[in-house]
Write a protein that holds these residues in place. Structure first.
Motif, PDB file in Angstrom:
ATOM      1  N   UNK A   1       0.878  -1.164   0.000  1.00 57.27           N
ATOM      2  CA  UNK A   1       0.000   0.000   0.000  1.00 57.27           C
ATOM      3  C   UNK A   1       0.918   1.217   0.000  1.00 57.27           C
ATOM      4  N   UNK A   2       0.960   1.922  -1.093  1.00 56.89           N
ATOM      5  CA  UNK A   2       1.923   2.990  -1.331  1.00 56.89           C
ATOM      6  C   UNK A   2       1.879   4.079  -0.258  1.00 56.89           C
ATOM      7  N   UNK A   3       3.058   4.614   0.067  1.00 58.30           N
ATOM      8  CA  UNK A   3       3.152   5.754   0.954  1.00 58.30           C
ATOM      9  C   UNK A   3       2.530   7.011   0.370  1.00 58.30           C
ATOM     10  N   UNK A   4       2.213   6.993  -0.920  1.00 58.36           N
ATOM     11  CA  UNK A   4       1.535   8.121  -1.567  1.00 58.36           C
ATOM     12  C   UNK A   4       0.015   8.042  -1.422  1.00 58.36           C
ATOM     13  N   UNK A   5      -0.453   7.002  -0.732  1.00 61.72           N
ATOM     14  CA  UNK A   5      -1.885   6.873  -0.480  1.00 61.72           C
ATOM     15  C   UNK A   5      -2.332   7.940   0.518  1.00 61.72           C
ATOM     16  N   UNK A   6      -3.640   8.128   0.650  1.00 57.57           N
ATOM     17  CA  UNK A   6      -4.159   9.052   1.656  1.00 57.57           C
ATOM     18  C   UNK A   6      -3.634   8.639   3.031  1.00 57.57           C
ATOM     19  N   UNK A   7      -3.115   9.580   3.818  1.00 62.93           N
ATOM     20  CA  UNK A   7      -2.495   9.230   5.105  1.00 62.93           C
ATOM     21  C   UNK A   7      -3.398   8.420   6.027  1.00 62.93           C
ATOM     22  N   UNK A   8      -4.710   8.685   5.988  1.00 62.01           N
ATOM     23  CA  UNK A   8      -5.624   7.958   6.872  1.00 62.01           C
ATOM     24  C   UNK A   8      -5.642   6.465   6.584  1.00 62.01           C
ATOM     25  N   UNK A   9      -5.382   6.094   5.339  1.00 63.19           N
ATOM     26  CA  UNK A   9      -5.396   4.680   4.952  1.00 63.19           C
ATOM     27  C   UNK A   9      -4.227   3.934   5.592  1.00 63.19           C
ATOM     28  N   UNK A  10      -3.137   4.628   5.837  1.00 62.10           N
ATOM     29  CA  UNK A  10      -1.900   3.995   6.281  1.00 62.10           C
ATOM     30  C   UNK A  10      -1.811   3.813   7.788  1.00 62.10           C
TER      31      UNK A  10
END
Length: 223
Positions: A54-63
């Motif tokens: 799950x990419x670090x460029x995803x929405x921060x809430x997802x991570x």
């Protein structure tokens, strides 16, 4: 005169601290570049491929921890049955300076019920994945690395099905692509297949099951 200069200097200090340099966002760092591995340690002499990122460029809430669980709900997965985990957690070294660390969470296919569906998965088998976060000081991408596989039922002691690493990855990615939703969140997900992070084949792989060397990078955006 000197007092005026001192006041000016003090006035500028908060401004300097309020505007730090922005950290450059990256999708992920290759674990092997930092002495890590794209195989976790399953504790049996082999490892499972970290075949989805799950990419670090995803929405921060997802991570976040809660974020990946909610995203999993959108794909038909939930926490383990009654939050009970049997067996020791697997470990992974993401090359970020943290060394070998335990999995954050294990998530299973829930067969349409986020409350008890994973209990059924424990009995009849299905897809599941383990999660680690790349957040050490030497490679802090924030990306989540997933070891995804499809497993047999309880009578087969949850061993991985034939070609189960490739199958598990593909099932998860297929469920994630496009628009999904759970709770108050709607997600838009794109995928990119990456080679070169792990060699194709069965060398070092748990159960001696060959995998194709493809890691799928998902970028998940909350819309």
């Amino acid at each position: 005169m000197h007092a005026g200069l001192n006041l000016l200097a003090l006035a500028l200090v908060p401004f300097a601290f309020a505007t730090p340099l922005a950290k450059r966002a990256v999708a992920y760092y290759a674990p092997t570049a930092g002495g890590g591995s794209e195989l976790d340690n399953a504790g049996s002499g082999g490892g499972e491929p970290l075949n989805v990122i799950i990419s670090g460029l995803s929405s921060p809430e997802v991570l976040t921890d809660d974020g990946i669980v909610n995203f999993a709900h959108a794909l038909g997965y939930s926490r383990e049955c009654l939050d009970i985990h049997s067996g020791a957690p697997q470990t992974a070294n993401l090359g970020d300076g943290n060394g070998w660390v335990d999995q954050l969470i294990e998530i299973r296919e829930d067969y349409g019920s986020s409350s008890i569906g994973t209990c059924l998965e424990s009995l009849v088998g299905g897809n599941h994945f383990r999660v680690w976060r790349q957040n050490g000081t030497s490679a802090d991408s924030g990306a989540l690395f997933l070891a995804v596989s499809k497993e047999e039922d309880l009578s087969e002691h949850h061993t991985i099905v034939a070609n189960g690493y490739n199958i598990g990855r593909n099932l998860l990615v297929s469920a994630a692509l496009g628009t999904t939703s759970a709770g108050d969140y709607t997600y838009s997900t794109t995928a990119e297949n990456v080679t070169g992070l792990i060699a194709a084949g069965s060398t070092g792989v748990n159960h001696g099951i060959a995998q194709d060397g493809i890691v799928t990078v998902l970028t998940v955006t909350i819309v």
